[in-house]
Design an enzyme around this catalytic site. Structure first.
Site, PDB file in Angstrom:
ATOM      1  N   LYS A   9      79.291 -10.743  10.983  1.00  0.00           N
ATOM      2  CA  LYS A   9      78.281 -10.852  12.040  1.00  0.00           C
ATOM      3  C   LYS A   9      77.959  -9.462  12.604  1.00  0.00           C
ATOM      4  O   LYS A   9      78.619  -8.465  12.281  1.00  0.00           O
ATOM      5  CB  LYS A   9      78.772 -11.828  13.105  1.00  0.00           C
ATOM      6  CG  LYS A   9      78.962 -13.268  12.537  1.00  0.00           C
ATOM      7  CD  LYS A   9      79.417 -14.251  13.598  1.00  0.00           C
ATOM      8  CE  LYS A   9      79.662 -15.634  13.034  1.00  0.00           C
ATOM      9  NZ  LYS A   9      80.159 -16.578  14.076  1.00  0.00           N
ATOM     10  N   TYR A  49      72.679 -22.504  10.930  1.00  0.00           N
ATOM     11  CA  TYR A  49      73.533 -23.193  11.914  1.00  0.00           C
ATOM     12  C   TYR A  49      72.880 -24.490  12.384  1.00  0.00           C
ATOM     13  O   TYR A  49      72.973 -24.820  13.569  1.00  0.00           O
ATOM     14  CB  TYR A  49      73.788 -22.264  13.108  1.00  0.00           C
ATOM     15  CG  TYR A  49      74.874 -21.216  12.883  1.00  0.00           C
ATOM     16  CD1 TYR A  49      76.184 -21.581  12.548  1.00  0.00           C
ATOM     17  CD2 TYR A  49      74.596 -19.863  13.056  1.00  0.00           C
ATOM     18  CE1 TYR A  49      77.177 -20.620  12.379  1.00  0.00           C
ATOM     19  CE2 TYR A  49      75.597 -18.893  12.881  1.00  0.00           C
ATOM     20  CZ  TYR A  49      76.879 -19.288  12.544  1.00  0.00           C
ATOM     21  OH  TYR A  49      77.873 -18.341  12.381  1.00  0.00           O
ATOM     22  N   ARG A  85      88.721 -19.234   5.142  1.00  0.00           N
ATOM     23  CA  ARG A  85      88.813 -19.792   6.501  1.00  0.00           C
ATOM     24  C   ARG A  85      90.170 -19.425   7.114  1.00  0.00           C
ATOM     25  O   ARG A  85      90.258 -19.122   8.293  1.00  0.00           O
ATOM     26  CB  ARG A  85      88.621 -21.312   6.485  1.00  0.00           C
ATOM     27  CG  ARG A  85      87.292 -21.784   5.908  1.00  0.00           C
ATOM     28  CD  ARG A  85      86.173 -21.907   6.885  1.00  0.00           C
ATOM     29  NE  ARG A  85      86.453 -22.742   8.020  1.00  0.00           N
ATOM     30  CZ  ARG A  85      85.582 -22.922   9.021  1.00  0.00           C
ATOM     31  NH1 ARG A  85      84.405 -22.294   9.003  1.00  0.00           N
ATOM     32  NH2 ARG A  85      85.878 -23.678  10.038  1.00  0.00           N
ATOM     33  N   THR A  91      88.303 -20.382  15.088  1.00  0.00           N
ATOM     34  CA  THR A  91      86.990 -19.990  15.635  1.00  0.00           C
ATOM     35  C   THR A  91      87.145 -19.151  16.904  1.00  0.00           C
ATOM     36  O   THR A  91      86.441 -18.154  17.077  1.00  0.00           O
ATOM     37  CB  THR A  91      86.162 -21.264  15.955  1.00  0.00           C
ATOM     38  OG1 THR A  91      86.083 -22.066  14.769  1.00  0.00           O
ATOM     39  CG2 THR A  91      84.775 -20.907  16.434  1.00  0.00           C
ATOM     40  N   ARG A 102      90.022 -12.660  12.722  1.00  0.00           N
ATOM     41  CA  ARG A 102      89.609 -12.878  14.113  1.00  0.00           C
ATOM     42  C   ARG A 102      90.761 -12.601  15.087  1.00  0.00           C
ATOM     43  O   ARG A 102      90.552 -12.050  16.170  1.00  0.00           O
ATOM     44  CB  ARG A 102      89.089 -14.303  14.291  1.00  0.00           C
ATOM     45  CG  ARG A 102      87.700 -14.529  13.683  1.00  0.00           C
ATOM     46  CD  ARG A 102      87.421 -16.010  13.518  1.00  0.00           C
ATOM     47  NE  ARG A 102      86.042 -16.325  13.171  1.00  0.00           N
ATOM     48  CZ  ARG A 102      85.639 -17.541  12.793  1.00  0.00           C
ATOM     49  NH1 ARG A 102      86.521 -18.532  12.708  1.00  0.00           N
ATOM     50  NH2 ARG A 102      84.382 -17.765  12.488  1.00  0.00           N
ATOM     51  N   ASN A 112      82.771 -13.644  17.325  1.00  0.00           N
ATOM     52  CA  ASN A 112      84.039 -13.746  16.584  1.00  0.00           C
ATOM     53  C   ASN A 112      83.985 -13.087  15.204  1.00  0.00           C
ATOM     54  O   ASN A 112      84.769 -13.421  14.324  1.00  0.00           O
ATOM     55  CB  ASN A 112      84.486 -15.206  16.520  1.00  0.00           C
ATOM     56  CG  ASN A 112      83.473 -16.086  15.828  1.00  0.00           C
ATOM     57  OD1 ASN A 112      82.449 -15.612  15.339  1.00  0.00           O
ATOM     58  ND2 ASN A 112      83.759 -17.370  15.772  1.00  0.00           N
ATOM     59  N   HIS A 115      81.828 -15.153   9.665  1.00  0.00           N
ATOM     60  CA  HIS A 115      81.540 -16.551   9.332  1.00  0.00           C
ATOM     61  C   HIS A 115      81.993 -16.819   7.905  1.00  0.00           C
ATOM     62  O   HIS A 115      81.862 -15.943   7.043  1.00  0.00           O
ATOM     63  CB  HIS A 115      80.029 -16.809   9.416  1.00  0.00           C
ATOM     64  CG  HIS A 115      79.619 -18.078   8.731  1.00  0.00           C
ATOM     65  ND1 HIS A 115      79.662 -19.303   9.357  1.00  0.00           N
ATOM     66  CD2 HIS A 115      79.209 -18.324   7.453  1.00  0.00           C
ATOM     67  CE1 HIS A 115      79.289 -20.239   8.493  1.00  0.00           C
ATOM     68  NE2 HIS A 115      79.002 -19.669   7.338  1.00  0.00           N
ATOM     69  N   GLU A 126      74.654 -22.440   1.897  1.00  0.00           N
ATOM     70  CA  GLU A 126      74.546 -21.146   2.575  1.00  0.00           C
ATOM     71  C   GLU A 126      74.314 -20.011   1.573  1.00  0.00           C
ATOM     72  O   GLU A 126      73.530 -19.095   1.841  1.00  0.00           O
ATOM     73  CB  GLU A 126      75.810 -20.901   3.413  1.00  0.00           C
ATOM     74  CG  GLU A 126      75.859 -21.842   4.617  1.00  0.00           C
ATOM     75  CD  GLU A 126      77.216 -21.904   5.317  1.00  0.00           C
ATOM     76  OE1 GLU A 126      78.113 -21.097   4.983  1.00  0.00           O
ATOM     77  OE2 GLU A 126      77.378 -22.761   6.206  1.00  0.00           O
TER      78      GLU A 126
HETATM   79  O1  CDP Z   1      82.591 -20.250  12.575  1.00  0.00           O
HETATM   80  P1  CDP Z   1      83.412 -21.515  12.587  1.00  0.00           P
HETATM   81  O2  CDP Z   1      83.118 -22.429  11.432  1.00  0.00           O
HETATM   82  O3  CDP Z   1      84.883 -21.215  12.757  1.00  0.00           O
HETATM   83  O4  CDP Z   1      83.020 -22.287  13.945  1.00  0.00           O
HETATM   84  P2  CDP Z   1      81.886 -23.381  14.242  1.00  0.00           P
HETATM   85  O5  CDP Z   1      82.484 -24.435  15.078  1.00  0.00           O
HETATM   86  O6  CDP Z   1      81.194 -23.806  12.980  1.00  0.00           O
HETATM   87  O7  CDP Z   1      80.848 -22.580  15.176  1.00  0.00           O
HETATM   88  C1  CDP Z   1      79.924 -21.670  14.619  1.00  0.00           C
HETATM   89  C2  CDP Z   1      79.898 -20.437  15.503  1.00  0.00           C
HETATM   90  O8  CDP Z   1      79.367 -20.767  16.785  1.00  0.00           O
HETATM   91  C3  CDP Z   1      81.277 -19.842  15.801  1.00  0.00           C
HETATM   92  O9  CDP Z   1      81.744 -19.014  14.765  1.00  0.00           O
HETATM   93  C4  CDP Z   1      81.008 -19.077  17.107  1.00  0.00           C
HETATM   94  O10 CDP Z   1      80.382 -17.831  16.841  1.00  0.00           O
HETATM   95  C5  CDP Z   1      79.985 -19.991  17.797  1.00  0.00           C
HETATM   96  N1  CDP Z   1      80.644 -20.893  18.772  1.00  0.00           N
HETATM   97  C6  CDP Z   1      80.595 -20.557  20.127  1.00  0.00           C
HETATM   98  O11 CDP Z   1      80.023 -19.529  20.491  1.00  0.00           O
HETATM   99  N2  CDP Z   1      81.184 -21.388  21.065  1.00  0.00           N
HETATM  100  C7  CDP Z   1      81.790 -22.534  20.678  1.00  0.00           C
HETATM  101  N3  CDP Z   1      82.347 -23.318  21.614  1.00  0.00           N
HETATM  102  C8  CDP Z   1      81.860 -22.873  19.318  1.00  0.00           C
HETATM  103  C9  CDP Z   1      81.259 -22.029  18.376  1.00  0.00           C
HETATM  104 MG    MG Z   2      81.376 -23.488  10.940  1.00  0.00          MG
END
Ligand code: CDP
Ligand code: MG
Length: 138
Positions: A9, A49, A85, A91, A102, A112, A115, A126
C-alpha cells in the site's frame, strides 16, 4: 503453481519498505512472478475492495491507498495464498504477531502496509484487475 496477489500500500514506497517486504517474501521461498508500480483511482479500489464499500472505514482506506503509488505483485509458491496472509500477520497491526510484516512494520489498522488475497477466487480476481497474462512469468 499457486498464485496470489499482493499490494504494497501507498506508505510502503514512501517509507522505503519495498525491498524489505520483497526480501521477506523471497526468503520464505516464494517467487515474484509479476511486479508493477501504479497510482490507483477510487474506481479501481471500488472494484478491488467491493466487499468493503459500505464499511465505515472505506473512505479512509481509499484516501490512504490513493495517497501515493502502490506496488502490485503476483507471488507464486506452494500454498502461497495462506502463506502470505501468515507472513503479513493480522489485519490490525497491534494484534499482528511480532515477526510478521504488519507486526514489525505497521501500527495503524487502516494504514497496515500490505494487502494479500484471502482465497483462490479472490487471488484470480485481483490478479486479473491489475495484470494481463503476458505480464506474469511462470
Ligand atoms: O487486509 P485484510 O484482508 O487483512 O483485511 P480486510 O478485513 O479484508 O480489510 C481490508 C482493509 O481495510 C484492511 O487491510 C485495512 O486496511 C482496512 N480496514 C480498516 O481500515 N478498518 C477495519 N476495521 C477493517 C479493515
Ligand atoms: Mg481482505
Amino acid at each position: 503453481m499457486e498464485k496470489t496477489f499482493v499490494m504494497l500500500k501507498s506508505d510502503g514506497l514512501k517509507r522505503g519498505l519495498l525491498g524489505e517486504v520483497i526480501s521477506r517474501i523471497e526468503k520464505k521461498g516464494y517467487k515474484v512472478l509479476g511486479l508493477k508500480i501504479q497510482r490507483l483511482t477510487k474506481e479501481q479500489l471500488d472494484k478491488h475492495y467491493y466487499e468493503h464499500l459500505e464499511r465505515p472505514y472505506f473512505p479512509s482506506l481509499v484516501e490512504y491507498v490513493t495517497s501515493g503509488p502502490v506496488v502490485h505483485m503476483v507471488i507464486g509458491g506452494d500454498n502461497v495464498i495462506s502463506g502470505i496472509r501468515k507472513l503479513n500477520g493480522a489485519t490490525d497491526p497491534e494484534k499482528a504477531e511480532m515477526g510478521s510484516i504488519r507486526g514489525d512494520l505497521a501500527i495503524n489498522m487502516t494504514k497496515n502496509l500490505i494487502h494479500a488475497s484471502d482465497s483462490l477466487e479472490n487471488a484470480e480476481r485481483e490478479i486479473a484487475l491489475y495484470f494481463s497474462p503476458d505480464e506474469i512469468v511462470e
